[in-house]
Design a protein around this motif. Structure first.
Motif: not given
Length: 215
Positions: A1-5, A27-41
């Motif tokens: 799975m892809n990850k957004l940090l 981030i919210n708009r990015f996740l709407e278009k890329n649902k295979d991403f998980v976010v870590e903060e």
């Protein structure tokens, strides 16, 4: 799975921070278009970022190995473990969103301390044959730097006055990340109206930024 940090460096809560507000919308708009991403903060004002002591390293940018780590006291062992964890988290990500205000022509100090932790020999960079080389060109990666500032910086003065943004771009490319996008929240001013206008103007650029991200 892809990850957004998501790396935030601002002591203000999100509702008071222009950079955090725009970054979260991104981030919210990015996740709407890329649902295979998980976010870590990583909130650099809440997360413990070790200060780099000489005993943590066997040579420049190279953390001591496990056998030498075990010779250190418990506190130093925890610090080294945290440095490794921050670096590994960064390496495992595909997209990076950094939200920071401009302070004194640069950025808040915790971001520099964080960068020092992830600049690790044989992990994000190498010095083989005495020549530095970035190692994060193994996969497509993109950094988006969201920066807020109270005023408007003329384009011609950016190299002289926007040193923080230039440094972050240079250091990311030094590690091998070729794709770097800036999302500037300029002119937040002194009033709530000015800040909202600056946020709205920056948010107009979000879809373009998202479409440019490669992974």
């Amino acid at each position: 799975m892809n990850k957004l940090l998501y790396i935030s460096v601002n002591s203000k809560p999100e509702e008071l921070s222009a950079s955090k507000t725009v970054a979260k919308e991104l981030i919210n708009r990015f996740l709407e278009k890329n649902k295979d991403f998980v976010v870590e903060e990583v909130d650099l004002y809440k997360e413990h970022i070790p200060r780099l002591e000489y005993q943590y390293f066997e040579k420049r940018n190279c953390v001591v190995d496990e056998s030498d780590t075990k010779k250190l006291n418990d506190k130093d062992q925890r610090e080294i473990k945290k440095i490794r964890s921050l670096c590994n988290q960064f390496i495992s990500s595909n997209v990076y969103i950094i939200a920071a205000p401009m302070w004194s022509l640069s950025f808040p100090a915790p971001l520099k301390e964080y960068i020092d932790c992830i600049m690790q020999d044989q992990k994000t960079i190498s010095f083989d044959n005495g020549k530095p080389e970035g190692l994060l060109n193994d996969n497509p990666r993109t950094v988006v730097y969201v920066q807020s500032s109270g005023g408007h910086i003329p384009w011609l003065l950016k190299p002289a006055m926007n040193k923080g943004l230039s440094y972050v771009e240079d250091i990311m490319k030094f590690m091998g990340i070729k794709k770097f996008e800036e999302l500037l929240v300029d002119g937040t001013g002194f009033s709530e109206k000015e800040k909202k206008e600056a946020i709205n103007k920056a948010c107009e650029k979000i879809d373009y930024i998202i479409d440019s991200i490669k992974f």
